[in-house]
Scaffold this motif. Sequence first.
Motif, PDB file in Angstrom:
ATOM      1  N   TYR A  83       0.807  -1.215   0.000  1.00 44.90           N
ATOM      2  CA  TYR A  83       0.000   0.000   0.000  1.00 44.90           C
ATOM      3  C   TYR A  83       0.847   1.275   0.000  1.00 44.90           C
ATOM      4  N   SER A  84       2.086   1.207   0.451  1.00 44.92           N
ATOM      5  CA  SER A  84       2.928   2.401   0.469  1.00 44.92           C
ATOM      6  C   SER A  84       3.708   2.569  -0.834  1.00 44.92           C
ATOM      7  N   TRP A  85       3.636   1.608  -1.763  1.00 43.03           N
ATOM      8  CA  TRP A  85       4.390   1.675  -3.018  1.00 43.03           C
ATOM      9  C   TRP A  85       4.057   2.931  -3.815  1.00 43.03           C
ATOM     10  N   PHE A  86       2.782   3.232  -4.000  1.00 46.38           N
ATOM     11  CA  PHE A  86       2.373   4.386  -4.808  1.00 46.38           C
ATOM     12  C   PHE A  86       2.878   5.690  -4.197  1.00 46.38           C
ATOM     13  N   HIS A  87       2.701   5.863  -2.915  1.00 53.83           N
ATOM     14  CA  HIS A  87       3.157   7.085  -2.247  1.00 53.83           C
ATOM     15  C   HIS A  87       4.681   7.211  -2.332  1.00 53.83           C
ATOM     16  N   TYR A  88       5.383   6.106  -2.147  1.00 48.69           N
ATOM     17  CA  TYR A  88       6.849   6.104  -2.221  1.00 48.69           C
ATOM     18  C   TYR A  88       7.321   6.497  -3.618  1.00 48.69           C
ATOM     19  N   LYS A  89       6.710   5.956  -4.654  1.00 45.62           N
ATOM     20  CA  LYS A  89       7.094   6.288  -6.032  1.00 45.62           C
ATOM     21  C   LYS A  89       6.773   7.742  -6.348  1.00 45.62           C
ATOM     22  N   GLN A  90       5.666   8.254  -5.842  1.00 45.38           N
ATOM     23  CA  GLN A  90       5.319   9.667  -6.058  1.00 45.38           C
ATOM     24  C   GLN A  90       6.369  10.581  -5.454  1.00 45.38           C
ATOM     25  N   GLN A  91       6.892  10.238  -4.308  1.00 43.27           N
ATOM     26  CA  GLN A  91       7.914  11.060  -3.662  1.00 43.27           C
ATOM     27  C   GLN A  91       9.211  11.083  -4.455  1.00 43.27           C
ATOM     28  N   GLN A  92       9.474  10.053  -5.248  1.00 42.03           N
ATOM     29  CA  GLN A  92      10.701  10.002  -6.041  1.00 42.03           C
ATOM     30  C   GLN A  92      10.609  10.812  -7.328  1.00 42.03           C
ATOM     31  N   LEU A  93       9.408  11.221  -7.714  1.00 41.29           N
ATOM     32  CA  LEU A  93       9.230  11.972  -8.954  1.00 41.29           C
ATOM     33  C   LEU A  93       9.686  13.424  -8.771  1.00 41.29           C
ATOM     34  N   PRO A  94      10.116  14.059  -9.870  1.00 39.06           N
ATOM     35  CA  PRO A  94      10.488  15.471  -9.763  1.00 39.06           C
ATOM     36  C   PRO A  94       9.262  16.351  -9.528  1.00 39.06           C
ATOM     37  N   GLU A  95       9.498  17.590  -9.110  1.00 41.47           N
ATOM     38  CA  GLU A  95       8.410  18.531  -8.825  1.00 41.47           C
ATOM     39  C   GLU A  95       7.533  18.776 -10.052  1.00 41.47           C
ATOM     40  N   SER A  96       8.138  18.715 -11.232  1.00 43.02           N
ATOM     41  CA  SER A  96       7.397  19.017 -12.464  1.00 43.02           C
ATOM     42  C   SER A  96       6.518  17.869 -12.928  1.00 43.02           C
ATOM     43  N   ALA A  97       6.625  16.704 -12.305  1.00 43.41           N
ATOM     44  CA  ALA A  97       5.830  15.542 -12.710  1.00 43.41           C
ATOM     45  C   ALA A  97       4.424  15.639 -12.127  1.00 43.41           C
ATOM     46  N   LYS A  98       3.453  15.257 -12.932  1.00 43.20           N
ATOM     47  CA  LYS A  98       2.043  15.302 -12.522  1.00 43.20           C
ATOM     48  C   LYS A  98       1.427  13.939 -12.792  1.00 43.20           C
ATOM     49  N   VAL A  99       0.861  13.325 -11.758  1.00 38.30           N
ATOM     50  CA  VAL A  99       0.163  12.041 -11.907  1.00 38.30           C
ATOM     51  C   VAL A  99      -1.172  12.320 -12.574  1.00 38.30           C
ATOM     52  N   VAL A 100      -1.415  11.667 -13.718  1.00 37.26           N
ATOM     53  CA  VAL A 100      -2.637  11.926 -14.477  1.00 37.26           C
ATOM     54  C   VAL A 100      -3.638  10.780 -14.403  1.00 37.26           C
ATOM     55  N   SER A 101      -3.195   9.596 -13.995  1.00 36.28           N
ATOM     56  CA  SER A 101      -4.144   8.492 -13.829  1.00 36.28           C
ATOM     57  C   SER A 101      -3.542   7.434 -12.915  1.00 36.28           C
ATOM     58  N   THR A 102      -4.423   6.713 -12.227  1.00 39.31           N
ATOM     59  CA  THR A 102      -4.007   5.591 -11.396  1.00 39.31           C
ATOM     60  C   THR A 102      -4.881   4.395 -11.745  1.00 39.31           C
ATOM     61  N   GLU A 103      -4.340   3.224 -11.505  1.00 37.08           N
ATOM     62  CA  GLU A 103      -5.062   1.979 -11.749  1.00 37.08           C
ATOM     63  C   GLU A 103      -5.108   1.201 -10.444  1.00 37.08           C
ATOM     64  N   GLU A 104      -6.296   0.866 -10.006  1.00 35.76           N
ATOM     65  CA  GLU A 104      -6.468   0.110  -8.772  1.00 35.76           C
ATOM     66  C   GLU A 104      -7.053  -1.253  -9.088  1.00 35.76           C
ATOM     67  N   GLU A 105      -6.665  -2.242  -8.290  1.00 33.38           N
ATOM     68  CA  GLU A 105      -7.167  -3.604  -8.501  1.00 33.38           C
ATOM     69  C   GLU A 105      -7.656  -4.203  -7.198  1.00 33.38           C
ATOM     70  N   ARG A 106      -8.566  -5.155  -7.346  1.00 31.39           N
ATOM     71  CA  ARG A 106      -9.037  -5.982  -6.244  1.00 31.39           C
ATOM     72  C   ARG A 106      -8.653  -7.417  -6.590  1.00 31.39           C
ATOM     73  N   MET A 107      -8.114  -8.142  -5.616  1.00 33.04           N
ATOM     74  CA  MET A 107      -7.646  -9.509  -5.861  1.00 33.04           C
ATOM     75  C   MET A 107      -8.226 -10.449  -4.816  1.00 33.04           C
ATOM     76  N   PHE A 108      -8.712 -11.585  -5.257  1.00 35.31           N
ATOM     77  CA  PHE A 108      -9.379 -12.487  -4.326  1.00 35.31           C
ATOM     78  C   PHE A 108      -8.405 -13.087  -3.311  1.00 35.31           C
ATOM     79  N   TRP A 109      -7.120 -13.232  -3.645  1.00 40.95           N
ATOM     80  CA  TRP A 109      -6.156 -13.767  -2.696  1.00 40.95           C
ATOM     81  C   TRP A 109      -5.672 -12.702  -1.706  1.00 40.95           C
ATOM     82  N   ARG A 110      -6.123 -11.466  -1.922  1.00 38.86           N
ATOM     83  CA  ARG A 110      -5.888 -10.373  -0.976  1.00 38.86           C
ATOM     84  C   ARG A 110      -7.258  -9.785  -0.635  1.00 38.86           C
TER      85      ARG A 110
END
Length: 171
Positions: free
Chosen positions: A52-79
């Motif tokens: 769950y912290s992967w997305f936030h961690y990757k966002q912090q590594q991006l430069p200031e000029s980077a803008k997240v324009v879309s995200t993809e979320e999934e649901r998994m039966f084994w989770r």
Amino acid sequence: MIWHLIAALFAGLAAAGVGLLLRSLSGKRLPRWIIPVCGGLGILAFQIHHEYSWFHYKQQQLPESAKVVSTEEERMFWRPWTYLFPLTVAFSVVDRDNVVTTQGNEERLVEFILYRFEKEYIDVVKHQAHLMNCTARETLPLMGDERRPRVSELRRVEASDPLFQAVCPTP
């Protein structure tokens, strides 16, 4: 990957230690199986936190000029917890510093690169050059080193689309 495995092992050992401490404090009234159960729950809790912290961690590594324009979320039966809180497994980013704007035939054209980050056992990053007509609100990918437009993949975008707002800001 090896550091992730080592961290999960230590989280399990720490949680097993908590189970051992609880058993000792209860005067050994708690059953012995509480120790490995706590260890397993510690490993599971570490893995869930890491995912769950992967997305936030990757966002912090991006430069200031980077803008997240879309995200993809999934649901998994084994989770099963992902049915309550979907897991972000991919996202797309535009680096606004690398956007090239041109005027042509009274239309504003913007060339940009769309980066896609995917969470796999190792992180995958893909990039694709795109051309957006800000006046007509249409976008299409550019193929190869010569950046030929692939007209068959032309699509319209809404003015409220985060991609449109990131590359075609209102003057």
